[in-house]
Design an enzyme around this catalytic site. Structure first.
Site: not given
Ligand code: NAD
Length: 263
Positions: A19-20, A13, A157, A197, A164, A65, A194-195
């Site tokens: 990215s988180i 990810g 959302y 995604a 989720k 994935v 803010r990312t």
């Molecule tokens: P991000 O865009 O940095 O990370 C999302 C990641 O998912 C990316 O690295 C991307 O390459 C990967 N990904 C997507 N489709 C894929 C695939 N088919 N195969 C492999 N990898 C794939 O954004 P983020 O905010 O860091 O998201 C990480 C997680 O945190 C996600 O599950 C997101 O839903 C969750 N999340 C984010 C927030 C937010 O506000 N940013 C809040 C709650 C949960």
């Protein structure tokens, strides 16, 4: 500082420095953990740049994935380069839904986009864990990332709220299945950050503003807040915790009617 010396984490990810998962990488590395990254090919150049900033990253391989074969290929490549290598920690920080899943009226989103969102954002936890199982050390810790729209409505959302909810059900069910062997599975429910995604969610800035005004801590979380919880869950200090959805959201999920109505 937690000590994870000699441990190895598979991290899925990382797409950018926002990215988180990238913050989790940095915190795991600080604790002494070695890292193996699984990246999506479209983010290859950014991930290559980031890799050079963290010597704890031992290797990295592409993964999609959504596909059984390329997921298998990730594990094959890792084991080919490091025969018999084991992992102690899995970070599943993956989410994606096609545009239509956010933009279109929920009643009319078609099967294709729904299936894509569900496969990548929810069911992929099962796929990744299934492939990882033969290569896990005893008492491993798997951590995924979720959002509170799984249980309560959040504007715009869309289908991701369904994904989720399914992801959180996977966490509970997988925790039971792998628990008898000492493995743990948990989710961190992060507040909005803010990312890349998050940039796909219409009105995201308004959500950030609302949470900052109304959460008990009067601020938004950041990547480091989430990473801190992840490192704790990954460590022996989290040994008694599994099947849980842990909110790292400045307390927002504990409120219903905000105090700001008195303003
Ligand atoms: P991000 O865009 O940095 O990370 C999302 C990641 O998912 C990316 O690295 C991307 O390459 C990967 N990904 C997507 N489709 C894929 C695939 N088919 N195969 C492999 N990898 C794939 O954004 P983020 O905010 O860091 O998201 C990480 C997680 O945190 C996600 O599950 C997101 O839903 C969750 N999340 C984010 C927030 C937010 O506000 N940013 C809040 C709650 C949960």
């Amino acid at each position: 500082m937690l000590n994870l010396k000699g441990k190895t984490a598979l991290v899925f990810g990382v797409a950018s420095e926002d990215s988180i998962a990238w913050s989790i990488c940095q915190h795991l590395a600080e604790a002494g953990c070695n890292l193996i990254l699984g990246y999506q090919k479209r983010f290859m150049s950014r991930v290559f740049q980031l890799k050079n900033q963290l010597s704890a990253i031992q290797s990295f391989y592409p993964i999609d994935v959504a596909e059984e074969e390329t997921t298998a290929e990730f594990f094959h490549e890792w084991q080919k380069e490091m025969p018999g290598a084991k992992a102690d920690i899995i970070i599943h920080a993956i989410g994606f839904a096609p545009r239509e899943c956010f933009d279109r009226h929920m009643l009319f989103v078609e099967d294709g986009p729904i299936n894509t969102a569900m496969t990548i954002s929810a069911h992929s936890l099962q796929r990744v864990m299934r492939h990882a199982m033969p290569h896990l050390s005893p008492n491993s810790s798997t951590i995924t990332l979720t959002y509170a729209a799984s249980t309560r409505h959040v504007p715009n959302y869309g289908i991701m709220s369904i994904a989720k909810a399914a992801l959180e059900a996977w966490v509970r069910e997988l925790a039971v299945r792998v628990g008898e062997d000492g493995h743990r599975v948990n989710a961190i429910s992060s507040g909005p950050i803010r990312t890349l995604a998050a940039s796909g969610i219409p009105g995201f800035s308004d959500i950030l503003e609302h949470v900052e005004r109304n959460s008990p801590l009067r601020r938004n979380v950041n990547q480091d807040d989430v990473a801190g919880c992840a490192v704790w869950l990954a460590s022996p200090l989290g040994a008694g915790v599994t099947g849980q959805i842990i909110h790292v959201d400045c307390g927002y999920s504990s409120t219903m009617v905000p105090d700001s109505i008195n303003d």
